[in-house]
Design a protein around this motif. Structure first.
Motif, PDB file in Angstrom:
ATOM      1  N   SER A   1       0.762  -1.068   0.107  1.00  0.00           N
ATOM      2  CA  SER A   1      -0.037   0.264   0.531  1.00  0.00           C
ATOM      3  C   SER A   1       0.721   1.280   0.063  1.00  0.00           C
ATOM      4  O   SER A   1       1.969   1.428   0.338  1.00  0.00           O
ATOM      5  CB  SER A   1      -0.549  -0.049   1.351  1.00  0.00           C
TER       6      SER A   1
ATOM      7  N   ASP B   1       1.337   3.727   2.641  1.00  0.00           N
ATOM      8  CA  ASP B   1       0.726   3.747   3.865  1.00  0.00           C
ATOM      9  C   ASP B   1       0.517   5.637   4.137  1.00  0.00           C
ATOM     10  O   ASP B   1      -0.311   6.070   4.328  1.00  0.00           O
ATOM     11  CB  ASP B   1       1.751   3.064   4.627  1.00  0.00           C
TER      12      ASP B   1
ATOM     13  N   GLY C   1      -7.609   3.455   6.390  1.00  0.00           N
ATOM     14  CA  GLY C   1      -6.819   2.223   5.802  1.00  0.00           C
ATOM     15  C   GLY C   1      -5.644   3.354   5.311  1.00  0.00           C
ATOM     16  O   GLY C   1      -4.788   2.458   5.070  1.00  0.00           O
ATOM     17  N   ASP C   2      -4.894   4.512   6.095  1.00  0.00           N
ATOM     18  CA  ASP C   2      -3.826   5.050   5.434  1.00  0.00           C
ATOM     19  C   ASP C   2      -3.401   6.851   5.676  1.00  0.00           C
ATOM     20  O   ASP C   2      -5.007   7.015   7.007  1.00  0.00           O
ATOM     21  CB  ASP C   2      -3.280   5.249   4.220  1.00  0.00           C
TER      22      ASP C   2
ATOM     23  N   GLY D   1      -9.598   9.168   2.638  1.00  0.00           N
ATOM     24  CA  GLY D   1      -8.424   8.545   2.134  1.00  0.00           C
ATOM     25  C   GLY D   1      -7.778   9.025   1.238  1.00  0.00           C
ATOM     26  O   GLY D   1      -7.930   9.795   0.617  1.00  0.00           O
TER      27      GLY D   1
ATOM     28  N   THR E   1      -3.782  -1.763  -3.316  1.00  0.00           N
ATOM     29  CA  THR E   1      -4.966  -0.969  -3.146  1.00  0.00           C
ATOM     30  C   THR E   1      -5.248  -0.297  -3.922  1.00  0.00           C
ATOM     31  O   THR E   1      -6.210   0.585  -3.953  1.00  0.00           O
ATOM     32  CB  THR E   1      -4.195  -0.451  -1.726  1.00  0.00           C
TER      33      THR E   1
END
Length: 326
Positions: A44, A46, A89-90, A204, A244
């Motif tokens: 990903s 990040d 998610g980040d 995100g 991702t």
């Protein structure tokens, strides 16, 4: 990075044919390339890292943009601190110097040379040691593996997230400025639910864009890092995707200007720079209303995008779009 260390002759022409790739940054969910499998264990994007000269001023800047900004973090091993704006998610990391007498991971040199703005990327992995072994086998100078700690300075009591990372050598990632590959050891400590709700509706990071001057060696380096299947080139530059679906668009300067209206930094004709972040929001109309309420000027180059000027986002050109990674 919350948990991170921190060209040559320019091809000309072909910009009309490049618009499809350039537009993909604005409409990430319209991208036609298949999301690649993990390569070198990288899973990903990040978090992007934004350099700031003053973390208190940066807090006010990002709160004005409608973000919920958690308490400050401070790196135990270094003289740097950060504000980590969290999504499910980040996240975004805004990094500054809090003790100039200590090692700053070269942030002092970065700020002196470039000023505020995007300074690098932390890629995510579930196993930093295994990722580093793969990177070494694929010809990347991955440096040493380190496990580090930062203080998360909650008013009710500090916590101490830990993370393991390695940092590829500058020559292997020069178009990305600074890179680490990062494994969170204590993810439960960095993402309390109360920090995930933002007045601007942001959920995100879609991707990052930068300007490069020679696509061929850039593509070679990015393929060595993220794999052949991750990279697509065109006359505009290149796009790379991680598993991702998040993306890196590294564009020739003219293509960057076509896409974003201007470069957010001086172009010296050879130095690659990161310059823009695409962020996903739940409701673009609600985002616009929040920005207006906070007195933030923005452009709307299409019905799908709101654009914030670098002067209003710590030197980073920032776009909000409902399109993105689901």
């Amino acid at each position: 990075m919350c948990e991170s260390d921190l060209a040559a002759n320019r091809p000309r022409g072909g910009l009309p044919q490049s618009r499809a790739l350039v537009a993909n940054l604005q409409h990430a969910d319209d991208a036609t390339m298949t999301e690649p499998a993990s390569y070198n264990g990288i899973e990903s994007l990040d978090h992007p890292v934004i350099a700031a000269t003053d973390l208190d001023a940066a807090r006010a800047t990002f709160e004005r943009l409608g973000f919920t900004v958690p308490p400050r973090g401070s790196h135990v091993e270094w003289g740097t601190g950060n504000l980590c704006i969290m999504f499910p998610g980040d996240y975004l990391e805004v990094r500054g110097i809090i003790d100039a007498a200590r090692f700053t991971m070269h942030l002092d040199e970065h700020l002196e040379r470039y000023g505020e703005g995007l300074m690098g990327i932390a890629f995510g992995t579930s196993d930093a040691a295994a990722s580093r072994k793969l990177a070494l086998a694929n010809g990347i100078d991955a440096g040493e593996l380190r496990t580090l700690t930062r203080n998360f300075e909650h008013p009710e009591g500090w916590t101490h997230p830990t993370f393991t990372l390695y940092a590829p050598a500058a020559e292997d990632i020069k178009e990305l400025m600074h890179v680490v590959v990062l494994e969170h050891r204590t993810p439960e400590l960095i993402r309390p639910v109360r920090f995930l709700d933002h007045a601007n509706g942001c959920t995100g990071v879609n991707g990052i864009a930068g300007a490069v001057h020679d696509v061929v060696p850039c593509a070679e380096r990015i393929r060595r890092l993220l794999g052949d299947a991750a990279v697509t080139t065109s006359t505009a530059g290149l796009r790379a995707q991680v598993p991702t679906g998040q993306f890196l668009d590294l564009l020739l300067p003219d293509a960057f200007i076509t896409r974003f209206g201007a470069l957010p930094f001086p172009d010296d004709g050879h130095t690659p720079r990161l310059g823009a972040i695409s962020l996903r929001v739940a409701d673009l109309g609600a985002t616009a209303a929040t920005l207006r309420e906070h007195g933030v000027e923005f452009a709307q180059p299409s019905a799908h995008v709101l654009r914030i000027a670098p002067d209003d986002a710590c030197g980073t050109l920032m776009e909000f779009t409902e399109s993105g990674i689901d």
